[in-house]
Scaffold this motif. Sequence first.
Motif, mmCIF file in Angstrom:
data_model
loop_
_atom_site.group_PDB
_atom_site.id
_atom_site.type_symbol
_atom_site.label_atom_id
_atom_site.label_comp_id
_atom_site.label_asym_id
_atom_site.label_seq_id
_atom_site.Cartn_x
_atom_site.Cartn_y
_atom_site.Cartn_z
ATOM 1 N N PHE A 55 0.848 -1.190 0.000
ATOM 2 C CA PHE A 55 0.000 0.000 0.000
ATOM 3 C C PHE A 55 0.885 1.241 0.000
ATOM 4 N N GLU A 56 1.084 1.817 -1.179
ATOM 5 C CA GLU A 56 1.772 3.092 -1.366
ATOM 6 C C GLU A 56 3.144 3.132 -0.708
ATOM 7 N N ASN A 57 3.855 2.003 -0.750
ATOM 8 C CA ASN A 57 5.202 1.902 -0.174
ATOM 9 C C ASN A 57 5.239 2.232 1.316
ATOM 10 N N SER A 58 4.124 2.126 1.986
ATOM 11 C CA SER A 58 4.092 2.477 3.407
ATOM 12 C C SER A 58 3.742 1.294 4.296
ATOM 13 N N LEU A 59 2.833 0.422 3.839
ATOM 14 C CA LEU A 59 2.397 -0.698 4.665
ATOM 15 C C LEU A 59 2.172 -1.917 3.780
ATOM 16 N N TYR A 60 2.479 -3.089 4.319
ATOM 17 C CA TYR A 60 2.375 -4.339 3.572
ATOM 18 C C TYR A 60 1.488 -5.301 4.367
ATOM 19 N N TYR A 61 0.579 -5.971 3.669
ATOM 20 C CA TYR A 61 -0.336 -6.880 4.356
ATOM 21 C C TYR A 61 -0.654 -8.068 3.451
ATOM 22 N N GLY A 62 -1.140 -9.152 4.078
ATOM 23 C CA GLY A 62 -1.415 -10.362 3.316
ATOM 24 C C GLY A 62 -2.556 -11.157 3.901
ATOM 25 N N PRO A 63 -2.945 -12.252 3.222
ATOM 26 C CA PRO A 63 -4.157 -12.987 3.599
ATOM 27 C C PRO A 63 -3.897 -14.104 4.607
ATOM 28 N N ILE A 64 -4.870 -14.330 5.465
ATOM 29 C CA ILE A 64 -4.959 -15.538 6.277
ATOM 30 C C ILE A 64 -6.404 -16.008 6.207
ATOM 31 N N THR A 65 -6.650 -17.233 6.640
ATOM 32 C CA THR A 65 -8.008 -17.776 6.705
ATOM 33 C C THR A 65 -8.216 -18.332 8.100
ATOM 34 N N VAL A 66 -9.337 -17.979 8.724
ATOM 35 C CA VAL A 66 -9.593 -18.360 10.115
ATOM 36 C C VAL A 66 -10.909 -19.124 10.190
ATOM 37 N N GLY A 67 -10.937 -20.209 11.008
ATOM 38 C CA GLY A 67 -12.176 -20.939 11.279
ATOM 39 C C GLY A 67 -12.425 -22.089 10.328
#
Length: 377
Positions: A55-67
Amino acid sequence: MSNSCIPSIPLPWANRQKPNSRPQPRRTDNFRYFHLPGKIFGNSGSKVHIELENFENSLYYGPITVGTPGQKLNVVFDTGSSDMWIVSNLCPTSGTHRTFNNDSSRTYKNRDLPFIFNYHPGRVTGQWSQDNVWLAGATVRNQMFGLATENYQMYEDLDVDGIVGLGFLNVFDDNEPNLFSNMVEQKLLQAPVFSFYLNRLGSSDRSSRLTLGGTNPDLYTGDFTFVDLSAMNRWQFRVDRLQLDDDATTVCKGPFHAVVESDKSLIVGPEKDVLLLHRMLGAKPDIYDGLNYGYSFRCSTVDSLPDVTFVVNGKKLSLSSKDYVIKDEGCYSAFVGRKFMKRDGFPLWILGTPFMRGFYTQFDKGNHRIGFAKPNH
């Protein structure tokens, strides 16, 4: 500002319970180097690769699956904290954020204990819970996490539904492993190691990636520079000094602490040191947001700026202007100054994503060290 159960990016002084016991440190040059009690790690697992959104070279995130059946969520994988929390469907939210409906999971367990995480600003509250978590095909059974039910400040414009801490301690109970430790104990991984490759938008065809269980040799070149940790419960190490590499001018005499935090979008240092750095770089004060002192450059000078180098164990970890200059309707420094940046009597620097883009970073929990290599951008 819209409200949801998601706070702004947490800072390192988020409330944490103290552990019942700590390993004894050894001292070297008045610095503490912690060595955790030895443990046999299973090596029957594999590596888990998670592609991260930038995200705009500021924050990085990814997927998980729960349940069970699984519910997909996006999380920040945070080396600056230790615990996992996600947003409950009982929490009022705005926008398109996903939430977790515990009634829809047949493997969900309510631990009947409240939790509260205080951040700056905001906080998250809810109840401790337990369920299975899937990461890129690996199933982590009976993972403890906080299920957020209260309404606080959100990550604006981000498709983020929670945090997975990759630190050392778990707030709920010192005997309860966090997600990464659980993966190691359940022998899902080859080794108690994880690593980050963070790309730059517009300058790399490779996707950002988190590798759990080891490293990805396709994403770096050369050898790692390793440094022992100087704290028991955080990814923190000793730095000899900070300098400019055009003439080895010292900006900040060490030793000082540096902690690598993958959820921070800036590099934060003591106010006076950061001011001196920018005077040497020819930057000017640009903004003060009540917490951070920011600086800007004339864009015509950016390509000629010297490397800024953290000297660690006599070896250089150098950031070019491509790493520490943020271009967004102007040219701004990724280095910001903040008051009261000290820990254990030494100056403290927080090395966020601009620093991690400059290095393929390996977090070796088994050997209690961090390694840095040249990324294949």
